[in-house]
Design an enzyme around this catalytic site. Structure first.
Site, PDB file in Angstrom:
ATOM      1  N   ASP A  51       0.788  -1.247   0.000  1.00 15.77           N
ATOM      2  CA  ASP A  51       0.000   0.000   0.000  1.00 15.77           C
ATOM      3  C   ASP A  51       0.821   1.299   0.000  1.00 15.77           C
ATOM      4  O   ASP A  51       0.549   2.217   0.798  1.00 15.77           O
ATOM      5  CB  ASP A  51      -0.986   0.003   1.187  1.00 15.77           C
ATOM      6  CG  ASP A  51      -2.009  -1.131   1.120  1.00 15.77           C
ATOM      7  OD1 ASP A  51      -1.962  -1.908   0.153  1.00 15.77           O
ATOM      8  OD2 ASP A  51      -2.842  -1.237   2.033  1.00 15.77           O
ATOM      9  N   LYS A  75      -6.738  -5.179  -3.102  1.00 15.75           N
ATOM     10  CA  LYS A  75      -7.528  -5.775  -2.015  1.00 15.75           C
ATOM     11  C   LYS A  75      -8.523  -4.762  -1.470  1.00 15.75           C
ATOM     12  O   LYS A  75      -8.341  -3.557  -1.606  1.00 15.75           O
ATOM     13  CB  LYS A  75      -6.587  -6.271  -0.915  1.00 15.75           C
ATOM     14  CG  LYS A  75      -5.749  -5.146  -0.354  1.00 15.75           C
ATOM     15  CD  LYS A  75      -4.721  -5.619   0.628  1.00 15.75           C
ATOM     16  CE  LYS A  75      -3.898  -4.487   1.132  1.00 15.75           C
ATOM     17  NZ  LYS A  75      -4.655  -3.397   1.756  1.00 15.75           N
ATOM     18  N   CYS A  84      -2.366  -2.952   7.515  1.00 18.40           N
ATOM     19  CA  CYS A  84      -2.182  -3.852   6.376  1.00 18.40           C
ATOM     20  C   CYS A  84      -0.882  -4.644   6.443  1.00 18.40           C
ATOM     21  O   CYS A  84      -0.837  -5.797   6.007  1.00 18.40           O
ATOM     22  CB  CYS A  84      -2.332  -3.076   5.076  1.00 18.40           C
ATOM     23  SG  CYS A  84      -4.054  -2.547   4.871  1.00 18.40           S
TER      24      CYS A  84
HETATM   25  C1  VGL Z   1      -4.973   0.438   5.623  1.00 15.14           C
HETATM   26  C2  VGL Z   1      -6.651   1.220   6.982  1.00 15.14           C
HETATM   27  C3  VGL Z   1      -7.555   1.104   5.962  1.00 15.14           C
HETATM   28  C4  VGL Z   1      -3.519   0.098   5.469  1.00 15.14           C
HETATM   29  C5  VGL Z   1      -5.868   0.304   4.589  1.00 15.14           C
HETATM   30  O1  VGL Z   1      -3.007   0.099   4.335  1.00 15.14           O
HETATM   31  O2  VGL Z   1      -2.871  -0.183   6.502  1.00 15.14           O
HETATM   32  N1  VGL Z   1      -5.369   0.889   6.819  1.00 15.14           N
HETATM   33  N2  VGL Z   1      -7.158   0.637   4.772  1.00 15.14           N
END
Ligand code: VGL
Ligand code: ZN
Length: 213
Positions: A15, A113, A158
């Site tokens: 991410d 995802k 994540c």
């Molecule tokens: C994430 C909260 C919501 C992350 C993704 O990448 O850690 N955290 N969506």
């Protein structure tokens, strides 16, 4: 010194997207600092996989989709407790794009995802219903991967969920701590490290990894 093997070792960069950068919709403090670290690390790995948080606008994890709810509150959903987040990483928006300074031209796979409207997925392996696979486990097994090294955002969501699921799936797992940054909501970072330690997940710094190929 930890050594990297070309087939068995895979770097999973989680991410690295604009919405998790300072100024982004779900900004992670100093999240941008992971970019050069991951770029450097990725050169030691012949096998790199990226993930992208990739939500439909009507996603169940967005506070804005629940009347009267505010971001960072928790809500009970059919699959369990869900933190409600600001709208972030909406499919095909700038915020969902990978940071342009992420230079990993040899990355082989991007796992997207959280694309099901009614289920979140912090983990790159299993969605939050704890039942729906993303396919990453099968892919990694299929290519002969044994050890998953994890970097990216956010350490306590994540990254941690992906690390725990990789471990539960039987892979060796190492989290590269200085290649990650955390959201740290109500002690979530301490909790994540406690759980990762208990699961047998190793924790190293990027400088402790040596290239062998
Ligand atoms: C994430 C909260 C919501 C992350 C993704 O990448 O850690 N955290 N969506
Ligand atoms: Zn998300």
């Amino acid at each position: 010194m930890a050594e990297i093997k070309p087939v068995e070792d895979v770097l999973l960069a989680v991410d690295v997207q604009y919405d998790f950068m300072p100024g982004g919709a779900l900004a992670v403090a100093r999240g941008d600092e992971v970019v050069p670290v991951i770029n450097r690390l990725a050169r030691a790995f012949s096998h790199v996989v990226l993930t992208q948080d990739w939500h439909p606008r009507a996603h169940v994890s967005f506070a804005a989709n629940h009347a009267g709810r505010q971001p960072f509150e928790t809500m009970t959903l059919p699959y369990g407790e869900q933190v409600l987040w600001p709208v972030h990483c909406v499919q095909d928006t700038h915020g969902a794009a990978l940071h342009r300074d992420l230079h990993v031209p040899h990355a082989r796979l991007v796992i997207r995802k959280g694309h099901h409207e009614h289920v979140d997925s912090y983990s790159a392996f299993l969605e939050a219903d704890r039942a729906t696979p993303t396919g990453l486990e099968g892919y990694l097994r299929n290519v002969g991967a044994k050890h998953v090294w994890i970097a990216g955002l956010a350490t306590d969501y994540c990254v941690a969920w992906s690390a725990l699921d990789a471990r539960a799936a039987g892979f060796d797992v190492t989290v590269i701590e200085d290649a990650c940054r955390a959201i740290d909501l109500d002690g979530s970072l301490d909790k994540a490290w406690r759980e990762m330690n208990a699961a047998g997940i190793a924790r190293v710094r990027a400088d402790d990894i040596k290239e062998t190929k």
